[in-house]
Design an enzyme around this catalytic site. Structure first.
Site, PDB file in Angstrom:
ATOM      1  N   SER B 233      -5.737   7.656  -0.419  1.00 63.79           N
ATOM      2  CA  SER B 233      -5.086   6.606   0.355  1.00 63.79           C
ATOM      3  C   SER B 233      -6.060   5.960   1.354  1.00 63.79           C
ATOM      4  O   SER B 233      -7.068   6.549   1.728  1.00 63.79           O
ATOM      5  CB  SER B 233      -3.896   7.219   1.088  1.00 63.79           C
ATOM      6  OG  SER B 233      -3.051   6.214   1.573  1.00 63.79           O
ATOM      7  N   GLN B 255      -3.458   7.510   8.758  1.00 65.08           N
ATOM      8  CA  GLN B 255      -4.067   7.473   7.435  1.00 65.08           C
ATOM      9  C   GLN B 255      -4.968   8.679   7.234  1.00 65.08           C
ATOM     10  O   GLN B 255      -4.952   9.332   6.191  1.00 65.08           O
ATOM     11  CB  GLN B 255      -4.883   6.177   7.270  1.00 65.08           C
ATOM     12  CG  GLN B 255      -5.370   5.968   5.860  1.00 65.08           C
ATOM     13  CD  GLN B 255      -4.232   5.945   4.897  1.00 65.08           C
ATOM     14  OE1 GLN B 255      -3.288   5.185   5.033  1.00 65.08           O
ATOM     15  NE2 GLN B 255      -4.267   6.818   3.919  1.00 65.08           N
ATOM     16  N   HIS B 258      -3.900  12.194   5.896  1.00 64.87           N
ATOM     17  CA  HIS B 258      -3.549  12.422   4.480  1.00 64.87           C
ATOM     18  C   HIS B 258      -4.503  13.398   3.810  1.00 64.87           C
ATOM     19  O   HIS B 258      -4.110  14.175   2.955  1.00 64.87           O
ATOM     20  CB  HIS B 258      -3.548  11.108   3.700  1.00 64.87           C
ATOM     21  CG  HIS B 258      -2.234  10.386   3.769  1.00 64.87           C
ATOM     22  ND1 HIS B 258      -1.061  10.937   3.318  1.00 64.87           N
ATOM     23  CD2 HIS B 258      -1.909   9.161   4.231  1.00 64.87           C
ATOM     24  CE1 HIS B 258      -0.066  10.082   3.510  1.00 64.87           C
ATOM     25  NE2 HIS B 258      -0.549   8.997   4.069  1.00 64.87           N
ATOM     26  N   GLU B 322      -5.821  -0.651   0.328  1.00 63.18           N
ATOM     27  CA  GLU B 322      -4.435  -0.350  -0.053  1.00 63.18           C
ATOM     28  C   GLU B 322      -3.484  -0.867   1.035  1.00 63.18           C
ATOM     29  O   GLU B 322      -2.548  -1.603   0.749  1.00 63.18           O
ATOM     30  CB  GLU B 322      -4.294   1.163  -0.219  1.00 63.18           C
ATOM     31  CG  GLU B 322      -2.900   1.620  -0.634  1.00 63.18           C
ATOM     32  CD  GLU B 322      -2.742   3.124  -0.553  1.00 63.18           C
ATOM     33  OE1 GLU B 322      -3.593   3.795   0.095  1.00 63.18           O
ATOM     34  OE2 GLU B 322      -1.767   3.646  -1.119  1.00 63.18           O
ATOM     35  N   HIS B 323      -3.738  -0.462   2.285  1.00 64.70           N
ATOM     36  CA  HIS B 323      -2.935  -0.934   3.420  1.00 64.70           C
ATOM     37  C   HIS B 323      -3.822  -1.770   4.319  1.00 64.70           C
ATOM     38  O   HIS B 323      -4.937  -1.361   4.647  1.00 64.70           O
ATOM     39  CB  HIS B 323      -2.411   0.245   4.241  1.00 64.70           C
ATOM     40  CG  HIS B 323      -1.603   1.234   3.462  1.00 64.70           C
ATOM     41  ND1 HIS B 323      -2.145   2.404   2.965  1.00 64.70           N
ATOM     42  CD2 HIS B 323      -0.303   1.226   3.090  1.00 64.70           C
ATOM     43  CE1 HIS B 323      -1.197   3.081   2.322  1.00 64.70           C
ATOM     44  NE2 HIS B 323      -0.072   2.392   2.375  1.00 64.70           N
ATOM     45  N   ASP B 356       5.372   3.100   4.837  1.00 66.93           N
ATOM     46  CA  ASP B 356       5.347   4.353   4.086  1.00 66.93           C
ATOM     47  C   ASP B 356       6.757   4.888   3.856  1.00 66.93           C
ATOM     48  O   ASP B 356       7.008   5.580   2.874  1.00 66.93           O
ATOM     49  CB  ASP B 356       4.548   5.420   4.861  1.00 66.93           C
ATOM     50  CG  ASP B 356       3.060   5.151   4.825  1.00 66.93           C
ATOM     51  OD1 ASP B 356       2.617   4.374   3.966  1.00 66.93           O
ATOM     52  OD2 ASP B 356       2.332   5.710   5.668  1.00 66.93           O
ATOM     53  N   HIS B 415       1.422 -20.665 -41.684  1.00 67.48           N
ATOM     54  CA  HIS B 415       2.011 -21.056 -40.402  1.00 67.48           C
ATOM     55  C   HIS B 415       2.470 -22.509 -40.477  1.00 67.48           C
ATOM     56  O   HIS B 415       3.535 -22.870 -39.972  1.00 67.48           O
ATOM     57  CB  HIS B 415       0.989 -20.916 -39.266  1.00 67.48           C
ATOM     58  CG  HIS B 415       0.796 -19.511 -38.782  1.00 67.48           C
ATOM     59  ND1 HIS B 415       0.286 -18.510 -39.569  1.00 67.48           N
ATOM     60  CD2 HIS B 415       1.047 -18.937 -37.570  1.00 67.48           C
ATOM     61  CE1 HIS B 415       0.232 -17.389 -38.864  1.00 67.48           C
ATOM     62  NE2 HIS B 415       0.697 -17.624 -37.654  1.00 67.48           N
TER      63      HIS B 415
END
Lengths: 431, 431
Positions: B233, B255, B258, B322-323, B356, B415
């Site tokens: 993360s 963060q 984590h 990510e954030h 979150d 076709h």
């Protein structure tokens, strides 16, 4: 065609299996080319182009002069037809643009999504027996609509080192500025790693043979995204007794002519329609220039009669065809029965050729049963949707105590602190 | 934190690199477990569960009685907080539902898209140091909204063979009926191939350690889809001189806790804010129970001062976090500068913890720079969009001649025939 009547449900998975090719050595061979291009760049790409395409090039980029000349190398009829297709494809893909909708999930907490283009994308156009300029439109138009800042097109040259003028023209018409005369695994490698002349991209789109497909799958491991896993093209037709057997046969053949590995399936509740359609296939086959390819595909294809249309749809959902033609009276009324398919054609005038070229829908679609979990290419394929949230004083006061409890319960004290500090400050300001 | 000032652009790619772990043996070990579970099913899963989770189970399914009991095993405060989060997540994901819009691309040619659920999906919830019931909500709620008919949840048991009650409760609240006490590679294997007790699914969602991540990547080769490639993360904060250093520090720490491999970046045009934030980090670190994890993450994290905010955004887009927290005055006004990010938090009260858990946005987001080409999980992740087209007599008359020209130019005569036959029939009917 192989004819079956009411096959029991426990045989459907087997009947839905597409032929698989052995891939052990293929993966090793493909990986060797990938790593060679990663190491040696343009030099490796030029060598493979000579080896596989018999073209001795000194430069990979197609010049602006060659791109501009395309207009005079194809006739006005084709240019006009490309314009018709382009307009329809633009119109449908433009309608896929999402307007951001802000949602207040809790008073003081606003959430929404905004779209951003994937900045650098690669488009692979196969060479081989047909110049697939239609795929240039299908991938290039949504890329342009999304606002991708770099669109890199790779397509194999002929033995003289040239790209078909219709491909150059289609690319020019939709504003693609970077065209490279490189195909096969070496093209996917160049788009993945970048070379001196070819830029690395973030996502690779486009069909290809089993080598190109394997290269795209391996490219995933190097951090590039791809449009979807690919396999030979497919059509499944569900026909009732009102259907026109001549039309059904023409649609089956238009799929079969793609190649010996094309998948063609006819389902009906009418034995008569199946019989008539098969007779028509035999008759029309004689008129098809690519008859040997089509005949090979038809030899493996299936015509299945079920008791009723509900069973036809159940089988179709288990098969999850790339193209699904509903040759049914009031076809639109059945569409809620469609669970798994790439693109659906409703009624007798909606032939697959229309979607392949000019109805406006995309023709880059999931094959090999992947329609159960993948969508076809759309504007979405060229963008990311970023979530935003804006929380004001009221919002954090409303939500904060719950977040504190949730974070503590997950054992994440610092997550809790981030809220607690804010709530304390607000309290202080208010006191 | 590592402090840098105005690093030149040609160093940004290097500065944006996430630590990579060697994966050679990992892949081989993971593949061995996958193929063993494919071959031996539940027996293999039970063995690996004993080996890796020290749990000796006889059955993998969590019973309805255990699911129902969860309500009495967690307190009312937590149940209420889960309800708050659930409602916000429902509301935001419900707003992502697309209303089919029919477009007439050419008179007589109507095209549209309809959404269908992916029928069987798997949700993986990691075990480890925290019971991530919030991820149950983040993945289970869009699955329910999409209408997926089977939602299969796998999560590792503790050594007593039990699943944390908050995970069971969250699953029950959103209608997940199938919970299996299995984690790690063996869970991904079971969801990929199916076993006697665990159904095979079409798409696997959820975070996990490097083994689970590798297993999901390999599962792709067996025809399963996955939500996205995953990694540790990340958060990136852009702060101006008006930002609150205490809040910034709390967000960086939330963060960092984590894990040691979490990525934490602070960007600012103010040297003073950087200094104050770093001092606050040191101070707050003492209050964090997971301080050793957080300290390890912070040792590798970066605080970078740029001349101006535009450069901060340019670096952030290169990093593709990510954030992304915008600790800026009038943060919303800067959002057009955001090109690459998973989820964005605007202003001082929008902390990452809110997203979150409970703002309503999804917390399953692209890491490792994948925000350049992937979106986070949304309702879209649980559906396919099928294109439909309905062409009437007028439509095929308008479009048909162009399709004939395009198909002929690609050398696909069958076709073309599919259109020609229809145009001829219409002519006959009209004459």
């Amino acid at each position: 065609m192989i004819q079956l009547v009411n096959p029991p449900k426990n045989t459907w998975a087997e009947l839905s299996k597409r032929p698989t090719l052995p891939t052990e050595n293929l993966d090793a061979n493909v990986r060797a080319i990938l790593t060679d291009v990663q190491k040696r760049g343009d030099a490796a790409v030029l060598e493979y182009t000579e080896k596989f395409d018999q073209a001795k090039l000194t430069t990979l980029a197609v010049s602006q002069a060659e791109i501009d000349a395309s207009e005079f190398e194809i006739d006005i009829e084709l240019r006009t037809a490309i314009e018709v297709a382009k307009n329809a494809i633009y119109k449908f893909h433009e309608s896929q643009r999402e307007v951001p909708e802000m949602v207040e999930t809790t008073p003081g907490v606003r959430c929404w999504r905004e779209s951003r283009p994937i900045q650098r994308v690669g488009i692979y156009i196969p060479g081989g027996t047909a110049p697939l300029f239609s795929t240039v439109l299908m991938l290039g138009i949504p890329a342009q609509l999304a606002g991708c800042s770099e669109v890199v097109l790779c397509t194999p040259p002929n033995a003289e080192g040239k790209i078909h003028p219709a491909i150059r023209y289609a690319a020019k018409r939709i504003g693609i500025k970077q065209i490279f005369a490189v195909g096969g695994v070496q093209a996917i490698a160049a788009l993945t790693f970048g070379t001196e002349s070819i830029p690395a991209v973030l996502k690779i789109f486009g069909p290809g043979n089993q080598y190109v497909t394997a290269a795209k799958q391996l490219a995933l491991q190097y951090g590039v995204a791809i449009d979807m896993p690919a396999g030979p093209s497919e059509v499944l037709v569900i026909a009732d007794k009102h259907a026109n057997p001549e039309f059904i046969a023409a649609d089956l053949l238009s799929q079969a002519e793609h190649g010996a590995d094309s998948q063609v399936v006819l389902l009906s509740d009418s034995a008569k329609i199946i019989e008539q359609a098969i007779n028509q296939v035999k008759k029309q086959l004689e008129l098809v220039p690519r008859a040997s390819l089509a005949a090979a595909a038809l030899a493996n294809s299936k015509a299945i009669r079920f008791e009723n249309l509900v069973d036809c749809f159940a089988f179709s959902n288990a098969f999850a065809p790339e193209h699904l033609i509903l040759a049914l009276e009031n076809a639109a009324e059945y569409r809620s029965l469609v669970q798994n398919a790439g693109s659906v054609f409703l009624g007798k005038y909606s032939c697959e050729s229309a979607g392949d070229y000019a109805s406006g829908t995309n023709h880059t679609l999931p094959t090999n049963g992947y329609a159960r979990q993948y969508s076809g290419v759309s504007l979405d394929s060229f963008i990311k949707k970023i979530t935003f949230q804006e929380i004001d004083v009221q919002g954090i006061q409303n939500l904060g105590p719950s977040i504190e409890i949730l974070a503590a319960a997950e054992g994440l004290q610092a997550h809790k602190n981030a809220v607690t500090l804010r709530l304390q400050q607000i309290k202080k300001l208010n006191s």
